[in-house]
Design a protein around this motif. Structure first.
Motif, PDB file in Angstrom:
ATOM      1  N   GLY A  78      95.719  13.752 -12.184  1.00 12.83           N
ATOM      2  CA  GLY A  78      96.042  13.346 -10.823  1.00 12.83           C
ATOM      3  C   GLY A  78      95.475  11.956 -10.599  1.00 12.83           C
ATOM      4  N   THR A  79      94.985  11.678  -9.402  1.00 11.96           N
ATOM      5  CA  THR A  79      94.441  10.357  -9.097  1.00 11.96           C
ATOM      6  C   THR A  79      92.934  10.343  -9.334  1.00 11.96           C
ATOM      7  OG1 THR A  79      96.136  10.153  -7.386  1.00 11.96           O
ATOM      8  CG2 THR A  79      94.369   8.520  -7.372  1.00 11.96           C
ATOM      9  N   VAL A 135      99.359  18.743  -6.835  1.00 14.98           N
ATOM     10  CA  VAL A 135     100.724  19.250  -6.942  1.00 14.98           C
ATOM     11  C   VAL A 135     100.833  20.612  -6.250  1.00 14.98           C
ATOM     12  CG1 VAL A 135     102.478  20.091  -8.565  1.00 14.98           C
ATOM     13  CG2 VAL A 135     101.303  17.936  -9.010  1.00 14.98           C
ATOM     14  N   ALA A 136      99.803  21.442  -6.362  1.00 19.04           N
ATOM     15  CA  ALA A 136      99.804  22.746  -5.683  1.00 19.04           C
ATOM     16  C   ALA A 136      99.923  22.570  -4.177  1.00 19.04           C
ATOM     17  CB  ALA A 136      98.520  23.513  -6.023  1.00 19.04           C
ATOM     18  N   ALA A 137      99.176  21.592  -3.633  1.00 23.45           N
ATOM     19  CA  ALA A 137      99.226  21.335  -2.187  1.00 23.45           C
ATOM     20  C   ALA A 137     100.592  20.827  -1.764  1.00 23.45           C
ATOM     21  CB  ALA A 137      98.140  20.329  -1.802  1.00 23.45           C
ATOM     22  N   MET A 138     101.192  19.956  -2.581  1.00 22.62           N
ATOM     23  CA  MET A 138     102.513  19.415  -2.275  1.00 22.62           C
ATOM     24  C   MET A 138     103.567  20.533  -2.266  1.00 22.62           C
ATOM     25  SD  MET A 138     104.856  16.819  -4.506  1.00 22.62           S
ATOM     26  CE  MET A 138     105.250  18.143  -5.650  1.00 22.62           C
ATOM     27  N   LYS A 139     103.508  21.415  -3.270  1.00 23.28           N
ATOM     28  CA  LYS A 139     104.482  22.507  -3.351  1.00 23.28           C
ATOM     29  C   LYS A 139     104.309  23.490  -2.196  1.00 23.28           C
ATOM     30  CE  LYS A 139     105.492  22.309  -8.264  1.00 23.28           C
ATOM     31  NZ  LYS A 139     105.428  22.985  -9.576  1.00 23.28           N
ATOM     32  N   ALA A 140     103.052  23.758  -1.829  1.00 19.98           N
ATOM     33  CA  ALA A 140     102.788  24.658  -0.703  1.00 19.98           C
ATOM     34  C   ALA A 140     103.359  24.082   0.590  1.00 19.98           C
ATOM     35  CB  ALA A 140     101.283  24.884  -0.553  1.00 19.98           C
ATOM     36  N   MET A 141     103.187  22.774   0.760  1.00 20.41           N
ATOM     37  CA  MET A 141     103.697  22.105   1.960  1.00 20.41           C
ATOM     38  C   MET A 141     105.223  22.169   2.000  1.00 20.41           C
ATOM     39  SD  MET A 141     102.875  18.205   3.194  1.00 20.41           S
ATOM     40  CE  MET A 141     103.921  17.472   1.926  1.00 20.41           C
ATOM     41  N   GLN A 155      98.514   4.843  -1.566  1.00 20.53           N
ATOM     42  CA  GLN A 155      99.485   5.948  -1.589  1.00 20.53           C
ATOM     43  C   GLN A 155      99.026   7.056  -2.543  1.00 20.53           C
ATOM     44  OE1 GLN A 155     103.467   4.851  -2.725  1.00 20.53           O
ATOM     45  NE2 GLN A 155     104.309   6.867  -2.278  1.00 20.53           N
ATOM     46  N   ALA A 156      98.587   6.657  -3.747  1.00 18.48           N
ATOM     47  CA  ALA A 156      98.104   7.641  -4.724  1.00 18.48           C
ATOM     48  C   ALA A 156      96.831   8.308  -4.220  1.00 18.48           C
ATOM     49  CB  ALA A 156      97.855   6.965  -6.070  1.00 18.48           C
ATOM     50  N   ALA A 157      95.946   7.504  -3.611  1.00 15.92           N
ATOM     51  CA  ALA A 157      94.687   8.049  -3.095  1.00 15.92           C
ATOM     52  C   ALA A 157      94.952   9.067  -1.991  1.00 15.92           C
ATOM     53  CB  ALA A 157      93.797   6.928  -2.583  1.00 15.92           C
ATOM     54  N   SER A 158      95.894   8.750  -1.114  1.00 13.71           N
ATOM     55  CA  SER A 158      96.185   9.657   0.004  1.00 13.71           C
ATOM     56  C   SER A 158      96.774  10.971  -0.511  1.00 13.71           C
ATOM     57  CB  SER A 158      97.150   9.003   1.000  1.00 13.71           C
ATOM     58  OG  SER A 158      98.430   8.828   0.424  1.00 13.71           O
ATOM     59  N   PHE A 159      97.522  10.902  -1.592  1.00  9.25           N
ATOM     60  CA  PHE A 159      98.084  12.108  -2.200  1.00  9.25           C
ATOM     61  C   PHE A 159      96.957  13.022  -2.667  1.00  9.25           C
ATOM     62  CE2 PHE A 159     100.501  14.635  -5.262  1.00  9.25           C
ATOM     63  CZ  PHE A 159     101.684  14.819  -4.576  1.00  9.25           C
ATOM     64  N   ALA A 160      95.933  12.407  -3.301  1.00  8.40           N
ATOM     65  CA  ALA A 160      94.781  13.187  -3.770  1.00  8.40           C
ATOM     66  C   ALA A 160      93.996  13.764  -2.598  1.00  8.40           C
ATOM     67  CB  ALA A 160      93.872  12.309  -4.628  1.00  8.40           C
ATOM     68  N   LEU A 161      93.870  12.991  -1.542  1.00 10.25           N
ATOM     69  CA  LEU A 161      93.098  13.445  -0.382  1.00 10.25           C
ATOM     70  C   LEU A 161      93.784  14.596   0.343  1.00 10.25           C
ATOM     71  CD1 LEU A 161      91.891   9.978   0.990  1.00 10.25           C
ATOM     72  CD2 LEU A 161      90.579  11.641  -0.350  1.00 10.25           C
ATOM     73  N   ARG A 162      95.110  14.682   0.197  1.00 11.25           N
ATOM     74  CA  ARG A 162      95.853  15.801   0.788  1.00 11.25           C
ATOM     75  C   ARG A 162      95.929  16.994  -0.165  1.00 11.25           C
ATOM     76  NH1 ARG A 162      99.587  11.695   2.118  1.00 11.25           N
ATOM     77  NH2 ARG A 162     101.069  12.558   0.616  1.00 11.25           N
ATOM     78  N   GLY A 163      95.369  16.825  -1.360  1.00 11.86           N
ATOM     79  CA  GLY A 163      95.400  17.888  -2.365  1.00 11.86           C
ATOM     80  C   GLY A 163      94.453  19.026  -2.042  1.00 11.86           C
ATOM     81  N   ALA A 184     104.826  13.937 -13.558  1.00  7.31           N
ATOM     82  CA  ALA A 184     105.755  14.679 -14.417  1.00  7.31           C
ATOM     83  C   ALA A 184     106.216  15.958 -13.740  1.00  7.31           C
ATOM     84  CB  ALA A 184     105.076  15.018 -15.745  1.00  7.31           C
ATOM     85  N   TYR A 185     105.369  16.500 -12.854  1.00  4.13           N
ATOM     86  CA  TYR A 185     105.671  17.750 -12.162  1.00  4.13           C
ATOM     87  C   TYR A 185     106.459  17.521 -10.872  1.00  4.13           C
ATOM     88  CZ  TYR A 185     102.575  20.134 -15.403  1.00  4.13           C
ATOM     89  OH  TYR A 185     102.011  20.656 -16.548  1.00  4.13           O
ATOM     90  N   MET A 186     106.721  16.279 -10.554  1.00  5.27           N
ATOM     91  CA  MET A 186     107.446  15.966  -9.320  1.00  5.27           C
ATOM     92  C   MET A 186     108.928  15.716  -9.571  1.00  5.27           C
ATOM     93  SD  MET A 186     104.620  13.552  -7.523  1.00  5.27           S
ATOM     94  CE  MET A 186     102.909  14.091  -7.460  1.00  5.27           C
TER      95      MET A 186
END
Length: 278
Positions: A205-206, A264-270, A218-226, A130-132
């Protein structure tokens, strides 16, 4: 007769874990579309000494939800509803995803608000997706339709989905339907708050749940990059859900809690760092 807690999508994952906590003080009604899954979850709760029963229901079907709400009211005072039922982009086509995730939330919130009262709480489950959705892309006119006619809302949503390429349809339906859940929660909170009903939402999240497994790598990798670098445990979000619906959160209303381990914080920072460099 005591307090009743209704949990849709309660046959597994975070819904079932929430039932294990809330079942200590309330009669549990587990809700889902798959009877075999409900039976298995019910057996698990009963071994823990929890007073629980199941009720097959399709949240996307208004009449089915009305029957569920009427039945729940007969069992005692409906104090809590956790609406965790929903499907991901890997489980159905775009139209079905929107119907279950968005229309299902409308049906649950409106029907249960009719039979709930002072000191009760409805918790809708959204998603970090929802935040994306960029602010400029939020279809607010579509959302407004939901307050006038569910039929017109769904027809307009299907028209919008049919205009995008087929390969993008399920992802778009999921993201918009979950963004809608957050929006609709805030509107319903305003509508029913004076009646003493708190309506809130949570965006997971995941997590290590059956749905998390379906969503795949794909979802798991998103969490791992969080921010926390790991997937969530179902027990972690179940505890948060139980807290949000409890009397300890009696002033929490009309808001969403993003519970994603900092994904989501990690994604926005990136994204911000990339924009600075570019």
């Amino acid at each position: 007769m005591g307090n009743v807690c209704v949990i849709t999508g309660g046959g597994s994952g975070m819904g079932l874990e929430a039932a294990k906590i809330l079942g200590k003080n309330s009669k549990i009604i587990l809700v889902g579309r798959t009877v075999s899954k409900l039976d298995k979850a019910l057996a698990e709760l009963k071994t823990l000494g929890i007073d629980a029963q199941s009720f097959p229901c399709d949240a996307g079907d208004r009449e089915s939800v009305k029957k569920l709400a009427d039945y729940a009211a007969e069992q005692g005072t409906v104090k809590t509803v956790i609406h965790a039922a929903g499907i991901s982009p890997h489980m159905a086509d775009g139209e079905k995803i929107f119907a279950i995730n968005a229309v299902g939330t409308i049906n649950i919130d409106e029907e249960f608000a009719e039979i709930m009262g002072e000191g009760s709480c409805i918790l809708n489950v959204s998603s970090m997706s929802a935040y994306m959705l960029p602010e400029a892309n939020i279809p607010r006119q579509l959302y407004q339709l939901s307050l006038q006619s569910t039929k017109a809302f769904l027809a307009a949503a299907n028209q919008m989905l049919s205009a995008v390429p087929e390969e993008s349809r399920t992802g778009m339906a999921y993201t918009i339907s979950k963004n809608f859940v957050v929006w609709f929660t805030s509107r319903m909170a305003v509508r029913y708050g004076k009646k003493g009903i708190r309506i809130v939402s949570i965006s997971p999240g995941t997590f290590k749940t059956p749905m998390g497994e379906i969503e795949g790598e794909q979802a798991a990798s998103f969490a791992l990059r969080g921010a926390m670098g790991r997937l969530g445990e179902p027990e972690e979000i179940a505890k948060m859900m139980a807290f949000m619906v409890s009397d300890e959160c009696s002033y929490l209303c009309g808001v969403d809690i993003l519970y994603d381990g900092g994904s989501v914080a990690a994604m926005k920072a990136m994204q911000e760092d990339k924009a600075q460099q570019g």
